[in-house]
Each structure stands twice: as structure tokens, then as C-alpha cells.
Design an enzyme around this catalytic site. Structure first.
Site, PDB file in Angstrom:
ATOM      1  N   PHE A 131       7.902  -3.715  -5.359  1.00 51.30           N
ATOM      2  CA  PHE A 131       7.373  -4.586  -6.249  1.00 51.30           C
ATOM      3  C   PHE A 131       8.130  -6.005  -6.162  1.00 51.30           C
ATOM      4  CE2 PHE A 131       6.469  -0.595  -8.678  1.00 51.30           C
ATOM      5  CZ  PHE A 131       4.963  -0.553  -8.507  1.00 51.30           C
ATOM      6  N   TYR A 188       4.959  -4.929   0.414  1.00 48.71           N
ATOM      7  CA  TYR A 188       3.888  -5.909   0.282  1.00 48.71           C
ATOM      8  C   TYR A 188       3.580  -6.159   1.992  1.00 48.71           C
ATOM      9  CZ  TYR A 188       4.961  -6.744  -4.542  1.00 48.71           C
ATOM     10  OH  TYR A 188       5.024  -6.828  -5.816  1.00 48.71           O
ATOM     11  N   HIS A 230      -1.190   2.339 -13.148  1.00 44.29           N
ATOM     12  CA  HIS A 230      -0.478   1.521 -12.246  1.00 44.29           C
ATOM     13  C   HIS A 230      -0.767  -0.026 -12.695  1.00 44.29           C
ATOM     14  CE1 HIS A 230       0.587  -0.704  -8.500  1.00 44.29           C
ATOM     15  NE2 HIS A 230       1.354   0.420  -8.193  1.00 44.29           N
ATOM     16  N   ASP A 261       3.986   1.061  -0.989  1.00 47.83           N
ATOM     17  CA  ASP A 261       4.522   0.721   0.313  1.00 47.83           C
ATOM     18  C   ASP A 261       4.801  -0.668   0.197  1.00 47.83           C
ATOM     19  OD1 ASP A 261       1.964  -0.080   0.365  1.00 47.83           O
ATOM     20  OD2 ASP A 261       1.551   0.569   2.210  1.00 47.83           O
TER      21      ASP A 261
END
Length: 217
Positions: A74, A63, A181, A61
Site C-alpha cells: 500500500f 503497484y 478491501h 502485489d
């Protein structure tokens, strides 16, 4: 008041926009502090119509820090300092993989080359990571991936959440890269050393395609 934008034209045919999106838009209409700003909600899809999409990187989702998110997974606005920790680790791996990384966290130049930076939830309440994870956005992610399954594309799936969508990627020519991740909690469990950027470019070159300039070099 949050007024979500109309569907991006190149993706407006997806059933999600007729069936689920009106409900999501109504639920968010009176919600305070929704991120990213409404005009950025579909930025990733607007930048990468289906025919132009060559690589897909799935995020979770946006930031939740005001001023950071602008609709691409990102990526952050170019003046954001310090970078989010996951993005710092992405750039560290890129530097090890390619010998360089971008000068700031704005990844829109990836999108202009056909890299779809898609979050699986397109909104988040300010300060509440994951706050809209169950709002219904996941259906859009599923339909986008199904639409892209018509041709071989490269997919970068970092972490269990993104890897949960792997069963939908059934094209026999697809490149599917899966690793831990890049978050500080998991990056050392297989993200560092995974070389996703050079591996995608090697695959593109083998197909006779132009590699991605990941570093703005």
C-alpha cells in the site's frame, strides 16, 4: 536482467528461501520490467524482523506503475501524486477514524514502529497487476505468518485475498480485523467505518504497548 537480493537476515531461516526462492529468482532473472526495483523486494521484511513486528497488514502485489512501489504493501514513494485509489481510501478512513492522515503515501514510518506491510506477491511485471501472483511468493507469506503466530499480534485483513490467510492466525491472543478491501470497487461495502487504526491502538494500549502513530502527527 533482474537480480533478486539475498534473503533478509532475520527471516533467512524460513524454508522458503532454500526451497522456493532459488526457482523464483531464476525465473525472474531474464524478466524485463520487474517491480519494485530489486533492492526493494524485501523492504517490508527487512524493516520488520519477527521480534519487532507488532501489526501485520496484508496486501496483494506491488503497484504495477513504475515509480510507485518500494516494497511495502500500500505504500508509495513520497513524491507520488495522485495517490493510488486504494491508498486514498485508506487515508479517508484514517481521517474519519483518527482525525488526520499522513502528508504523503510513504508508509515506511509505520514499518519503523513494527507494522509489517506485507504483499503476498513481492514482485509484479510493470503494467500487469497480479502478473506474479502464481510465481510462488504465497509460500513465503504463509511461512511469515506461521513464524509470527508464536505471540499475540494484530492483523488487518482487507478483502477476500488477505482474509484467505486468516486460518493460519491461531494464537488465542491475536487481534484479527477483517473488512472489505479499500479499493474503489469495495470500500463502501464495509471498509469505510471499520476503524482499523483506532481499534489496533486500543488493543495495543490495553496490552501496555505504545500505540502506532499512524498519521505522523
Amino acid at each position: 536482467m533482474t537480480t533478486l537480493p539475498p534473503p533478509p537476515a532475520a527471516w533467512a531461516h524460513l524454508p522458503f528461501f532454500a526451497r522456493a526462492y532459488p526457482t523464483i529468482a531464476e525465473r525472474l532473472k531474464d524478466a524485463p520490467d520487474v517491480l519494485p526495483p530489486a533492492h526493494h523486494v524485501f523492504a517490508a521484511l527487512e524493516a520488520c524482523p519477527p521480534d519487532a513486528t507488532r501489526v501485520v497488514i496484508l496486501g496483494q502485489d506491488p503497484y504495477p506503475t513504475p515509480g510507485h512501489a518500494h516494497g511495502l504493501a500500500f505504500s508509495v514513494e513520497p513524491d507520488v501524486r495522485p495517490l493510488p485509489r486504494s491508498l486514498t481510501n485508506i487515508f479517508k478512513e484514517m481521517s474519519d477514524d483518527l482525525g488526520a492522515c499522513p502528508p504523503d503515501g510513504d508508509l515506511r514510518f509505520w514499518a519503523s514502529q513494527g507494522v509489517l506491510l506485507l504483499n503476498t506477491a513481492l514482485t509484479v511485471p510493470a503494467g500487469q497487476a497480479g502478473g506474479h501472483a502464481r510465481l510462488g511468493w504465497t509460500t513465503l507469506t504463509q511461512e511469515v505468518l506461521e513464524a509470527l503466530n508464536d505471540a499475540p499480534r494484530a492483523y488487518i485483513l482487507w478483502g477476500r485475498h488477505a482474509q484467505g490467510f486468516a486460518p493460519r492466525l491461531t494464537h488465542p491472543g491475536a487481534l484479527i480485523l477483517q473488512s472489505a478491501h479499500p479499493s474503489p470497487l469495495s470500500a463502501r461495502r464495509g471498509f469505510f467505518g471499520s476503524r482499523p487504526f483506532s481499534r489496533v491502538n486500543e488493543w495495543l494500549i490495553a496490552r501496555g504497548e505504545t500505540p502506532i502513530d499512524w498519521t505522523r502527527g
